[in-house]
Design an enzyme around this catalytic site. Structure first.
Site, PDB file in Angstrom:
ATOM      1  N   ASP A   1      -8.718  23.112  -0.155  1.00 53.01           N
ATOM      2  CA  ASP A   1      -7.487  23.338  -0.923  1.00 53.01           C
ATOM      3  C   ASP A   1      -6.748  24.551  -0.355  1.00 53.01           C
ATOM      4  O   ASP A   1      -7.288  25.298   0.456  1.00 53.01           O
ATOM      5  CB  ASP A   1      -7.871  23.559  -2.397  1.00 53.01           C
ATOM      6  CG  ASP A   1      -6.655  23.608  -3.305  1.00 53.01           C
ATOM      7  OD1 ASP A   1      -5.601  23.076  -2.922  1.00 53.01           O
ATOM      8  OD2 ASP A   1      -6.763  24.198  -4.398  1.00 53.01           O
TER       9      ASP A   1
ATOM     10  N   GLU B   1      -2.239  25.212   3.165  1.00 52.59           N
ATOM     11  CA  GLU B   1      -0.900  25.035   3.811  1.00 52.59           C
ATOM     12  C   GLU B   1      -0.647  26.107   4.867  1.00 52.59           C
ATOM     13  O   GLU B   1       0.058  25.783   5.820  1.00 52.59           O
ATOM     14  CB  GLU B   1       0.185  25.072   2.723  1.00 52.59           C
ATOM     15  CG  GLU B   1       0.134  23.875   1.785  1.00 52.59           C
ATOM     16  CD  GLU B   1      -1.076  23.860   0.859  1.00 52.59           C
ATOM     17  OE1 GLU B   1      -1.498  24.954   0.455  1.00 52.59           O
ATOM     18  OE2 GLU B   1      -1.598  22.780   0.568  1.00 52.59           O
TER      19      GLU B   1
ATOM     20  N   ASP C   1      -0.762  19.211  -6.783  1.00 53.49           N
ATOM     21  CA  ASP C   1      -0.583  19.516  -8.212  1.00 53.49           C
ATOM     22  C   ASP C   1       0.552  18.728  -8.835  1.00 53.49           C
ATOM     23  O   ASP C   1       1.648  19.252  -9.070  1.00 53.49           O
ATOM     24  CB  ASP C   1      -0.360  21.019  -8.395  1.00 53.49           C
ATOM     25  CG  ASP C   1      -1.589  21.796  -7.970  1.00 53.49           C
ATOM     26  OD1 ASP C   1      -2.651  21.167  -7.767  1.00 53.49           O
ATOM     27  OD2 ASP C   1      -1.495  23.026  -7.838  1.00 53.49           O
TER      28      ASP C   1
HETATM   29  C1  GLC Z   1      -4.761  24.302  -6.658  1.00 55.90           C
HETATM   30  C2  GLC Z   1      -5.232  22.866  -6.435  1.00 55.90           C
HETATM   31  C3  GLC Z   1      -5.888  22.346  -7.690  1.00 55.90           C
HETATM   32  C4  GLC Z   1      -7.027  23.269  -8.082  1.00 55.90           C
HETATM   33  C5  GLC Z   1      -6.523  24.688  -8.261  1.00 55.90           C
HETATM   34  C6  GLC Z   1      -7.657  25.672  -8.509  1.00 55.90           C
HETATM   35  O1  GLC Z   1      -3.737  24.333  -7.588  1.00 55.90           O
HETATM   36  O2  GLC Z   1      -4.184  22.042  -6.019  1.00 55.90           O
HETATM   37  O3  GLC Z   1      -6.346  21.031  -7.501  1.00 55.90           O
HETATM   38  O4  GLC Z   1      -7.611  22.813  -9.271  1.00 55.90           O
HETATM   39  O5  GLC Z   1      -5.840  25.098  -7.092  1.00 55.90           O
HETATM   40  O6  GLC Z   1      -8.553  25.682  -7.472  1.00 55.90           O
END
Ligand code: GLC
Length: 795
Positions: free
Chosen positions: A406, A409, A480
């Site tokens: 995650d 980017e 998200d």
């Molecule tokens: C980001 C991710 C999400 C995750 C959050 C906490 O927003 O896109 O899926 O739950 O981080 O790690």
């Protein structure tokens, strides 16, 4: 920029074209794929997306006369003139792609002076993208053109009339059509014009921009803010051939482990471990199938990657072992940001070995993410990728089954990384502008390779950021989203276009990540999720619970119904992934992919095909209990629930109470089914059910089924079975001939028998290899159990 065309030199399939001011190298990769390259900024750099380029150009003829350079391949004719103007036509002579030669200018944004300043002050985003562009190619736009692909972009299936940017972006506010960027950058565009499809893969990791007739309806364009000009023209004429061509360049998704196609449950935060156990136990108690549980950032010690919070998870190894006995696999999140913290081994190693991106003076660059001050591993450096890959075993040795990447980017809380942050780029010092869009790609690659080394099994990686080609290493989710009907609707075109862009193994957060889900929204979303390759319910901390049982009994039973259906469909989905590894064609596909001859399919946003045989027309409007369904022309369609048959080429109104997702199966299809199980492997599957939807009289249908151990790479050494099933209905409509045979025998386990469900039939007699066998007739179908061979069914 190029000037007059002076001459050319040919070295086999490479034609170097000399212009007054620049030179362009045209490479015929295959008769349908041509690369155009101009070193506008630097020497040629290895593509990040294309790792194994196989050139098979076929015969080509090159001619230069009267200022026109003509290259003829076995499929295409390319004409190049002054100023590097290119015209490409197919063999019929019809022009496919032509540089725009007019003086067309962009539409005017009215307003000036104080007004602009005030609007900006109020928070309106005013586009200044144009100012940054270093080059732009304009192509003539025919009004009868449709655009697809571009990876993960908001909006509709057809991208015509919009402008998009490729710059991996984490913006958690509700994604709507006005968003030009999301987490992924896949600069691959498909155009469909007069039933001729072709694509452009614009292989640049710099920010790029696609204007699809927005600034002027006479042209479409692609542009970049820096780097070289490097693009591939990929001819169809079918969209399928364009997608296959693109994935020949950038790779296909390797066959995953079978359990990764099961249902997955996630939430930020399943912590402490008692909460995770409670969720696990509830799935089993309620007999709702589930294979995977996800741990979000709060399993870590102060958000330090590759660590565990021992207060919340005192013994992760024991916990994972216990969950394994219940049939659960655990996937943990890993972010790139490494906490700045002396004494923390990952930070210390990274610092000592110069593994972090630096500022322009060579000092490790610091920004903020979840752990506070954090540094960014330089994944563009092979040594860093190796280090990161090795770190995967910290997790897999404890029993973690997959890694979720995650924030890659990369996201940063204290403003974006400046342009001049420095990366190693495998030995060529490079700045952030060129690495940004490929940062997540390299992280996913390192993760994939690390898990493969550590476990020997097919790695399961999920990533949020991508570049072209990431599909070789990772599955993706669309980041998200929110619990909004708008986002359920948008999930369909996003996933269909991702599939057309090579990223077949994709999904959205079922139920929505942000905001509070409702019972009705979850009920409808799970109906879509059951057919999306990655089937994961995930939600944010502080939102209301949205596990299948979180609302009421009706919602729970709808969740169970569709999750059960998903488990029945596992062999069908696995077959599709096996096909995909070869063809690059997606699982979840827009109708036009299979029905290009039917223009009514070109802009259907809210229906999709799951493989060739299943058409899904989900309800995506709150309160709707009916919906209009378009059944494409050229096939007959059978209602999965009522078995009613409909000719294609018509709109029908389907009644769809909350527990019914309209599903249609194409006539002449076999759908292989497994029994429902709580998790993959719970039951030994000795009998394969074949749900057969009869062909038209005088016609036949066939299906190839694939079987292997579901987890190792042994299939690459031939350790798999293939089966071929065919069904032929004679011209009098009285006799059905079904053949069930094994065509490749390489895997030791096989099926004892097949249960054949013959929909919409009432058999009079059944014989197997000419000997009569028993059968059962119920209301709308006949059931026969057979070991395989030739079946004759008298109707
Ligand atoms: C980001 C991710 C999400 C995750 C959050 C906490 O927003 O896109 O899926 O739950 O981080 O790690």
């Amino acid at each position: 920029m190029f000037g007059e065309l002076i001459g050319y030199a040919r070295n086999q399939n490479r034609i170097t074209v000399e212009f007054e001011k620049n030179k362009v190298i045209i490479t015929v990769i295959t008769p349908s794929i041509i690369n155009f390259f101009a070193a506008l900024a630097s020497e040629r750099r290895p593509s990040k997306a294309i790792e194994h380029l196989e050139e098979a150009p076929g015969v080509l003829i090159v001619d230069f006369s009267e200022g026109v350079l003509t290259i003829r391949t076995e499929q295409l004719t390319v004409k190049v003139t002054n100023e590097f103007e290119v015209t490409i036509s197919g063999h019929s002579g019809a022009i496919l792609s032509e540089d725009y030669r007019g003086t067309g200018t962009a539409f005017i944004r009215r307003g000036a002076g104080e007004g602009i300043a005030m609007a900006a002050e109020e928070g309106h985003k005013l586009s200044s993208a144009e100012e940054k562009i270093s080059y732009k190619l304009k192509k003539k736009l025919n009004p009868n053109t449709f655009f697809y692909g571009l990876g993960e972009k908001t909006g509709h299936l057809n991208k015509k009339g919009y402008h998009y940017r490729m710059w991996n972006t984490d913006d958690p506010s509700p994604h709507v059509e006005s968003f030009e960027t999301l987490y992924k950058s896949i600069p691959f565009l498909i155009a469909l014009k007069d039933n001729q499809a072709f694509g452009y893969f614009f292989d640049t990791t710099f920010e790029s921009q696609f204007d699809l007739g927005k600034e002027n309806s006479e042209y479409y364009s692609f542009a970049a803010v820096g780097g070289n000009l490097d693009y591939f023209f990929i001819y169809g004429p079918s969209v399928k051939e364009v997608v296959t061509g693109y994935t020949k360049l950038t790779g296909t998704t390797p066959l995953p482990q079978l359990w990764t196609l099961g249902y997955q449950q996630s939430r930020w935060a399943y912590a402490p471990e008692a909460r995770l156990n409670e969720v696990a136990d509830t799935f089993r108690k309620k007999a709702i199938p589930c294979d995977v549980l996800h741990l979000d950032i709060d399993y870590m010690d102060g958000y330090r990657v590759f660590t565990w919070d021992r207060k919340k998870f005192p013994n992760p190894e024991e916990l994972l072992k216990k969950l394994k006995t219940q049939g659960f696999k655990v996937v943990t999140i890993i972010d790139p940001g490494v906490k700045k913290d002396r004494g923390y081994s990952i930070y210390d190693q990274g610092l000592a070995n110069h593994y972090f991106a630096t500022d322009k003076d060579g000092i490790p660059y610091v920004n903020q993410v979840w752990p506070g001050d954090a540094l960014f591993p330089d994944f563009s450096n092979e040594n860093v990728r190796n280090w990161w890959a090795d770190n995967q075993k910290i997790m897999t040795n404890l029993g973690v089954s997959g890694i979720w990447n995650d924030m890659n980017e990369p996201a940063s809380f204290k403003g974006p990384l400046p342009d001049d942050v420095q990366f190693n780029n495998d030995g060529i010092q490079t700045d952030h502008r060129e690495i940004h869009n490929v940062y997540g790609h390299y992280m996913a690659k390192a993760t994939y390779e690390g898990i493969k080394r550590a476990t020997g099994k097919r790695p399961f990686v999920i990533t949020r950021a991508c570049y072209a080609g990431t599909q070789k290493y990772s599955t993706v989710w669309t980041g998200d989203n929110q619990s909004l009907w708008e986002h359920l609707r948008m999930a369909l075109p996003i996933l269909m276009n991702l599939g057309l862009s090579g990223v077949t193994f994709c999904g959205t957060d079922v139920g929505g990540f942000g905001f509070d889900c409702t019972s009705e929204l979850l009920s409808r979303w799970v109906q879509v999720g059951a057919f999306t390759p990655l089937f994961r319910n995930h939600s944010s901390i502080f939102t209301r619970d949205q596990e299948p049982w979180a609302f009421d009994e009706q919602t729970e039973s709808i969740n169970r119904k569709y999750i059960n259906l998903r488990y029945q469909l596992l062999p069908y989905l696995y077959d599709l992934l096996h096909d995909e590894e070869i063809s690059g064609l997606p699982i979840m596909r827009p109708l036009l992919l299979d029905y290009q001859n039917d223009p009514k399919t070109y802009e259907i946003n809210d229906q999709f095909l799951c493989g060739e045989a299943i058409l899904v027309a989900p309800v995506v409007e709150q309160g709707a209990k009916k919906r209009l369904v378009y059944l494409p022309k050229g096939s007959r369609w059978i209602d999965f629930w009522t078995k009613e048959s409909h000719q294609g080429g018509q709109y029908i109104v389907k009644t769809a109470p909350l527990d019914v997702c309209p599903i249609y199966v194409k006539a002449a299809s076999f759908i292989p089914l497994y029994p429902v199980q709580n998790y993959v492997g719970e039951k030994a599957v000795n009998q394969l059910t074949l749900d057969l939807y009869l062909p038209e009289k005088g016609e036949a249908g066939s299906y190839i089924h694939y079987q292997d151990d579901g987890e190792s790479f042994d299939y690459r050494k031939g350790s798999y079975n293939l089966y071929e099933f065919t069904a032929h209905l004679d011209a009098s409509n009285k006799e059905l001939h079904v053949s069930l045979s094994r065509t490749h025998n390489g895997y030791e386990k096989s099926y004892d028998s097949f249960i054949l469900i013959l929909n919409n039939t009432e058999a009079q007699s059944v014989s197997l290899n000419d000997a009569p066998i028993p059968f059962e007739v119920t209301k709308d179908h006949t059931v026969v159990t057979a070991e395989g061979g030739e079946l004759h069914i008298k109707l």
